[in-house]
Structure formats: structure tokens, C-alpha cells
Design a protein around this motif. Structure first.
Motif, short mmCIF file in Angstrom:
data_model
loop_
_atom_site.label_atom_id
_atom_site.label_comp_id
_atom_site.label_asym_id
_atom_site.label_seq_id
_atom_site.Cartn_x
_atom_site.Cartn_y
_atom_site.Cartn_z
N ASP A 171 6.25 5.44 -0.49
CA ASP A 171 7.53 5.86 -1.05
C ASP A 171 7.76 5.36 -2.48
OD1 ASP A 171 8.73 7.46 1.02
OD2 ASP A 171 8.72 5.62 2.22
N TYR A 172 6.97 4.35 -2.87
CA TYR A 172 7.09 3.89 -4.26
C TYR A 172 6.68 4.98 -5.24
CZ TYR A 172 8.60 -0.96 -4.37
OH TYR A 172 9.36 -2.09 -4.35
N ASP A 216 -0.54 -3.93 -0.70
CA ASP A 216 0.85 -3.74 -0.32
C ASP A 216 1.34 -2.33 -0.61
OD1 ASP A 216 0.95 -6.45 0.36
OD2 ASP A 216 1.40 -7.02 -1.71
N CYS A 273 3.54 -2.52 -5.44
CA CYS A 273 3.49 -1.70 -4.21
C CYS A 273 3.20 -0.24 -4.54
CB CYS A 273 4.82 -1.79 -3.45
SG CYS A 273 5.10 -3.38 -2.70
N ARG A 311 2.98 1.07 -0.83
CA ARG A 311 4.09 1.71 -0.13
C ARG A 311 4.22 3.12 -0.68
NH1 ARG A 311 7.36 -2.25 2.84
NH2 ARG A 311 8.92 -0.62 2.80
N GLU A 336 12.21 3.97 1.12
CA GLU A 336 12.25 5.10 2.04
C GLU A 336 13.44 6.01 1.78
OE1 GLU A 336 9.82 2.00 3.50
OE2 GLU A 336 11.94 1.93 3.00
N PRO A 376 10.87 -3.60 -1.46
CA PRO A 376 10.26 -3.23 -0.17
C PRO A 376 10.71 -4.13 0.97
CG PRO A 376 8.70 -4.47 -1.49
CD PRO A 376 9.94 -4.33 -2.32
#
Ligand code: ADP
Ligand code: ZN
Length: 679
Positions: free
Chosen positions: A152-153, A148, A141, A150, A115, A64
Motif C-alpha cells: 500500500d505504500y 518491510d 516500506c 508494504r 491500507e 505502518p
């Protein structure tokens, strides 16, 4: 030697795996799905970088943090490994170069921001280039409930299915819930080979100190580590600025950093910190995730962190290269009040608040510990350990005293005044100080009035702080921080339990810390020369200093003083490529410096006696290098001659002259004989 071991030495320049690495590397090399939980600084990256070299095809690394990816790619280039990154931070040229290398089948590692996975093009591209392994850094993530997260993970699971290759996930966050979520989202719920590495970071020295002129305490701590990169964590934004200014005034390079700053300014501080090898950043906890500097030599907390987990994470940023690092955490009653009220005034549901109080209690327990701090810290994480010998309490075991009576007096003062008052007023009552407020409330008539004259104010403050630290009393936010007794105190009040408190924190402030060096005095000049060489090379190459060699490697060079490239190659962190690139330059520094530095000879002198005489003779010869008047032609004696004098101790001028010759005897003889006569 296994291929992995071979690469460890030849590419990465390490002669041994760190604890845990070998098993993880083996599992990943074999193509098992793996989940590795290792503390920060444990050496996670090697666990996918090395297998990437052994396995066929490209290893895709999802991470990330752009700065971190670029840093790792640079480090790999320096080690002679073909790696590239696709991130939004790339220039068009960089991206083109990565694609060209991929098409030519040259890349072994491809770093990518999550991303990118959103585009179908990326997945097709990855299919085409022959990916052999997916590595996921900061795997926590993927947890939607973590800090944390994310989004897109969440695509990584699809990617694994699409490519049908093994996946290795890495994180430093170990709690069981997060682990389950990682398994569910990255591995479709099938438990991978899981490695849970210990939490100990033995190179980090742990220390706490009650606040006692906190600004001065921080300034002293920094002064003893001048020129070494460090972080000072503060509780408020305003404080980061004032403390950074104070450090600047004291002659340090220091910057403030907090969430209220302009993003561009924050980035500038991050970049500078990463590159410099002597900057202090005074920051709020906003300075965290993006910091991936392995050679942070110290971390200080100007205010108490919010929990034991936060403490561990923040001090854990120090010493990731494995070289010695030091920490100091300051705390006081105000911190305890503040942290408690933040929890109480937060919007979390009651169970959550109780858990947060418990996490704070764990940290306070660590702050007020009476035995080895590392034992207490690791114990919290479920690990048993022996006393570490590397914390302030192991250095100087605290003196304790039976405080049962004192605590009962304090509790009695609290209860008899209806749990409506704070420490200041309670101490007035205990010490018999008839202030207006005391008289107005008639508290000078209480049986507890003046029963605590055995301590002064400072002494009572320490008692109250330790009582708060043990959660015997809590400040009540609804009563402006008035202290209320907790259930934990009842047995003491009833005389069913006793309690010991620390005596040393009741006494006056701690002594001034001695200036700490990373190596012995003898090796210090060489270490600075090596660092200067590193800085020059880093500036020329436009990379952070540690990319060239990390501190640990330079320390080993300074201490073992290799004389040939072969010997240099045996130093930890010196792989084949770096040996080629930099070996000769650093060897030059060492062999050049050794001519001026007598210490290998000095070291051989048996016993302290001869060593002392050697030092004094050296001093005298330096003083007389240009004669007694300072006007003569420079003259000196070799280190081995001085060593010989120190060992054989000639007592008269003729014996001395036989050893050192007429000319030198004339210049130095009388002064040397004086030294030898004293010895
Ligand atoms: P993290 O687990 O926090 O990602 P890194 O992978 O960045 O840690 O490694 C931290 C530091 O440890 C780096 O400076 C790295 O060069 C060093 N390191 C990793 N493995 C070894 C090893 N086997 N021997 C010596 N140093 C190592
Ligand atoms: Zn210890």
C-alpha cells in the motif's frame, strides 16, 4: 526566536534541537519535498510534528505501525496538540471523533495506516479537508526488495500527485539502493532535499564479551540493572523461554517473546512492555519493528546477531529518549559456526552469500576489536570518530600480545590434519593431550603434537575464536564444522605478516558488573520518588509512563531540583501543557523530598574530606535517632547543622554544644566527637 524554536520549547518542552532536526524542520516548514534518514531514536517524529503546527492545514502522517501511531497521538494530546488516527485498531467512537474534529477544522495531524489509501473515499476526504503536508514514516516500506515492504505504500506517490502538496519521508534505513527506490516511488524520481544524519548514538554504552557461562553472564547483567526495562535477544525460541524463566527465578519481571507464540500472547507482551517501566522481554528478533518504547534502558544479546546491521538495529532500540542505556553482546565459537552455516545453507545466490559473510565478518571484527568499538562501528557505516570514552574498550583498553607464533602453530595443526577437524581435537593436539581419537589417528606423532603448551585449553579456545573472528579460519559445513584455513591467513603462515590478539579474553571471566544507576547515589532516592509519581499518574491516565515524562526529563528534575514552576518549565521535555497538567505534582515530590534529602548542602561541602565526615555524621545521627537504646523520643539534626559541624570540626564538647544546643549535644555529642576526632 523563530516560530519553530518557540514551539519546540512551548509545546514539546525541548530547549534545543537534536543534531539534524533543525535543518530538516526548516526544509519541511518551507514546503520542500524532503527525505530524511536518521537513526532510530534520532527524533524523526518531531521533524514532521513541529512543521505540522507551523504550516496551514492538516498534516497527514502515513505509518505502518498501528501501536506506534496510537502512541504518538497520545503523546501529542498530552502536549496539547490536536491529533487523531484512523486505523483498524480504532473503535467506532474514536473514528467518529476523528471525523468530527476534521470537519470542524480542529485537527493538525491525522495519522493513517497505508491500507486506507486503497479507498477512493479516503482520497476524496483528504482533498476536502485541506491537507497541507504529507509525512511518511518508515519510508523504506516502499522498497519492494526490503524486508518491510508494504504494497500500500506504493499508493503514496499517487496521493502526493492528487493532493499536490509537499511530502516529507523519514526512515532509519540508509542504504543507497533503498534511498533510490524511495525517490523513485514517492517523489517520481525527482531528488528531494535529502538529509543523512549520523549513525552515532552516544548515549548507548557498547560492550561485547566472549561467552563464559552465558546464562550467568546475562543474569549478572540484568541484576545490575534490576527494575529497568530491557530486552534480551536470543538465537532460538527455546532459549527465550528458559532464559525468561531463569530471570523470573532471579526476581525479575520477565516474559518470553518469539514468532512461534500465539499472536494474542505476543500482543499482550508488547502492550505490557510498552506500559511497564521495569519489564524484561527475552525475545528472538521477531521482537522488533513494533517496539517503540523510548525508555528501554538496556539490550543484551545472549547470542551473536547475524550481521553488523542487525546488531546496530537491535542495540539501537535502547535509549531512544537520549538518557543513558547499556548493551552487552555475548559471542562464542558456536555462534560463529551457526551464523556461517546459516549463510552457507541458505538459498541465496553465491554473491549474496559472500556479502552476508562479509557482514558477519564486520560484526566479528567489532566483537574482537582492539580499539574503541564505536570507532569501529561508525567506521563500518562510513563515519570517522574519535575514541568515544563510552564503550568497554575505552573503559578498559585490552591488553594485546604478539600471537603470530600461536596462530602459526594453530594453522599448522589444521593443515597437518588435512583440514578435517574442529577446535576440540586441534587443541588436544596442540596441548599434547593423547586422547583415544588423537592416538587412533596417529596425531600424537605429528610435529605439532604438544607444541602449544604455553596456553591451556581455555587459552587456545580464545585463540581459535579470535582466528575465526578475523576470518583466518572458517568452519566448513560440509565437514561438520571442521576448520579450514582462508586466504587471509596465508601471509601469517608464510611469516609475511604478524598478528596481535587480545590477552584479556584468554584470562578468566570478567569481574561482576557493578550495579549501575542512572543518577548519582545522592539523586537516586528522588529519582525513584519521581518515577513512582509518574507511574501513579500514568496508571490513572491509562497511558505508558514515558508519555507523562520520559526518563531523561525525570533525571534532569532529580539532578537540578527545580523549586518553582518557572524553574520546572526550563527542564527538557516540560512543555506548557505538561507543565500545567503535571508540574505541580512533580514539584511537590521534589520539594517534599528535599526536606528529607540533605544533598544540596552535602554537595556544597568542598573537598572529599568534609563530605566524608558529613556522611559519617549523618549515619551516626540516624543510628542514634531514638537514642542509644532505641527507646527514646526521635530527634535529628538538620542537614545544614551537620554540614556546619563537618566544616568547622569542633574538637570538644563545649564547642559542639555551642553549635548544636544542649539537648542535641546530649544525645549525639560523644558519638559526633568520635567521628570528628577520626576525621
Ligand atoms: P525516531 O527517530 O526513532 O522516530 P522519536 O521521534 O520517537 O525517534 O524520538 C525519540 C525520542 O527523542 C523521543 O522520546 C522524543 O521525545 C525525544 N526527542 C526528540 N526530539 C528531541 C529534542 N530536540 N530534544 C530532546 N528530546 C527529543
Ligand atoms: Zn569507545
Amino acid at each position: 526566536m523563530s516560530p519553530a524554536q518557540d514551539l519546540l520549547a512551548s509545546v514539546f518542552g525541548f530547549d534545543a534541537f537534536r543534531p539534524g532536526q533543525e535543518e530538516i524542520v526548516a526544509a519541511v516548514v518551507q514546503g520542500q519535498n524532503t527525505l530524511a534518514i536518521m537513526p532510530t531514536g534520532g527524533g524523526k517524529s518531531l521533524c514532521f510534528q513541529l512543521p505540522a503546527l507551523v504550516r496551514d492545514g492538516v498534516t497527514v502522517v502515513i505509518s505502518p505501525l498501528i501501536a506506534l501511531m496510537r502512541d504518538q497521538v497520545r503523546g501529542l494530546h498530552e502536549a496539547g496538540v490536536a491529533a487523531g488516527a484512523l486505523t483498524s485498531g480504532n473503535t467506532e467512537d474514536e473514528t467518529q471523533a476523528v471525523f468530527a474534529a476534521l470537519e470542524a477544522g480542529r485537527l493538525k495531524l491525522l495519522y493513517m495506516a497505508p491500507e486506507r489509501l486503497a479507498s477512493a473515499g479516503t482520497v476524496n476526504m483528504l482533498r476536502r479537508i485541506g491537507v497541507g503536508l504529507i509525512a511518511v514514516d518508515e519510508a523504506h516500506c516502499v522498497s519492494q526488495w526490503g524486508h518491510d515492504f508494504r504494497p500500500d505504500y506504493l499508493r503514496i506517490g499517487d496521493l502526493r500527485r492528487a493532493l499536490d502538496v509537499p511530502l516529507a519521508a523519514f526512515t532509519a534505513t540508509a542504504d543507497a539502493e533503498t534511498r533510490e527506490e524511495i525517490v523513485a516511488r514517492l517523489f517520481d524520481g525527482v531528488q528531494p532535499a535529502t538529509f543523512l544524519r549520523g549513525f552515532d548514538r552516544p548515549n548507548i554504552h557498547l560492550a561485547f564479551s566472549p561467552k563464559d557461562g552465558p546464562r550467568q553472564q546475562i543474569l549478572q547483567f540484568a541484576a545490575a540493572r534490576k527494575g529497568q526495562p530491557g530486552i534480551v535477544y536470543c538465537g532460538t525460541r527455546a532459549k527465550t523461554e528458559t532464559l525468561a524463566a531463569a530471570l523470573g527465578q532471579a526476581g525479575h519481571a520477565a516474559c518470553a517473546y518469539h514468532g512461534g507464540m500465539d499472536p494474542a500472547d505476543r500482543r499482550a507482551v508488547e502492550t505490557r512492555f510498552q506500559r511497564d517501566d521495569g519489564l524484561i522481554v527475552v525475545a528472538t528478533v521477531a521482537f522488533g519493528m513494533g517496539v517503540d518504547k523510548p525508555d528501554i534502558r538496556w539490550v543484551a544479546h545472549a547470542d551473536l546477531p547475524k550481521s553488523i546491521e542487525a546488531y546496530y538495529q537491535e542495540i539501537g532500540r535502547a535509549g531512544r529518549d537520549g538518557a543513558p542505556a547499556e548493551t552487552l553482546t555475548l559471542y562464542g565459537p558456536e555462534d560463529i559456526r551457526l551464523r556461517r552455516s546459516q549463510i552457507d545453507e541458505g538459498l541465496a545466490p553465491p554473491e549474496r552469500r559472500a556479502a552476508d559473510h562479509a557482514r558477519l565478518n564486520a560484526l566479528l571484527g567489532l566483537a574482537e576489536a582492539l580499539v574503541c568499538r564505536r570507532q569501529v562501528l561508525l567506521g563500518y557505516f562510513g563515519e570517522e570518530a574519535a575514541p568515544c570514552g563510552h564503550c568497554d574498550l575505552c573503559d578498559t583498553p585490552p591488553e594485546t600480545f604478539d600471537a603470530t607464533e600461536a596462530v602459526r602453530k594453530a594453522l599448522s595443526a589444521i593443515l597437518r590434519t588435512g583440514e578435517y577437524f574442529g577446535t576440540g581435537h586441534l587443541i588436544d593436539i596442540l596441548t599434547g593431550n593423547p586422547t583415544d581419537k588423537v592416538q587412533a589417528r596417529g596425531h600424537d606423532g605429528l610435529p605439532t603434537f604438544g607444541v602449544g603448551r604455553e596456553f591451556d585449553r581455555r587459552g587456545w579456545q580464545a585463540v581459535f575464536r579470535q582466528m575465526m573472528g578475523r576470518d583466518l579460519v572458517r568452519p566448513d559445513p560440509e565437514r561438520h564444522g571442521a576448520l579450514r584455513m582462508t586466504e587471509a591467513a596465508r601471509p601469517i603462515l608464510r611469516g609475511e605478516a604478524t598478528i596481535a590478539l587480545r590477552r584479556d579474553t584468554i584470562r578468566a571471566a570478567a569481574a561482576r558488573p557493578a550495579v549501575r544507576a542512572l543518577v548519582s547515589d545522592e539523586d537516586a532516592p528522588l529519582l525513584s520518588a519521581l518515577k513512582a509519581k509518574r507511574r501513579a499518574l500514568a496508571e490513572t491516565a491509562g497511558v505508558p509512563a514515558y508519555i507523562i515524562f520520559n526518563d531523561k526529563t525525570l533525571i534532569e528534575m532529580a539532578e537540578t531540583r527545580p523549586e518553582t514552576l518557572d524553574q520546572m518549565a526550563r527542564i527538557g521535555g516540560v512543555g506548557a501543557t505538561k507543565l500545567d497538567r503535571y508540574g505541580a505534582a512533580f514539584l511537590g515530590v521534589i520539594t517534599g523530598a528535599v526536606a528529607d534529602l540533605p544533598h544540596p548542602v552535602r554537595r556544597k561541602l568542598a573537598g572529599r574530606g568534609a563530605g566524608d565526615i558529613y556522611d559519617r555524621l549523618m549515619q551516626v545521627q540516624a543510628d542514634l535517632a531514638r537514642g542509644a537504646t532505641g527507646q527514646d523520643k526521635p530527634m535529628s539534626c538538620s542537614a545544614s547543622l551537620i554540614a556546619k559541624l563537618a566544616e568547622t570540626r569542633p574538637r570538644d564538647m563545649s564547642a559542639l554544644t555551642r553549635l548544636m544546643g544542649e539537648r542535641r549535644a546530649e544525645r549525639f555529642g560523644t558519638a559526633f566527637l568520635d567521628v570528628l576526632a577520626e576525621g
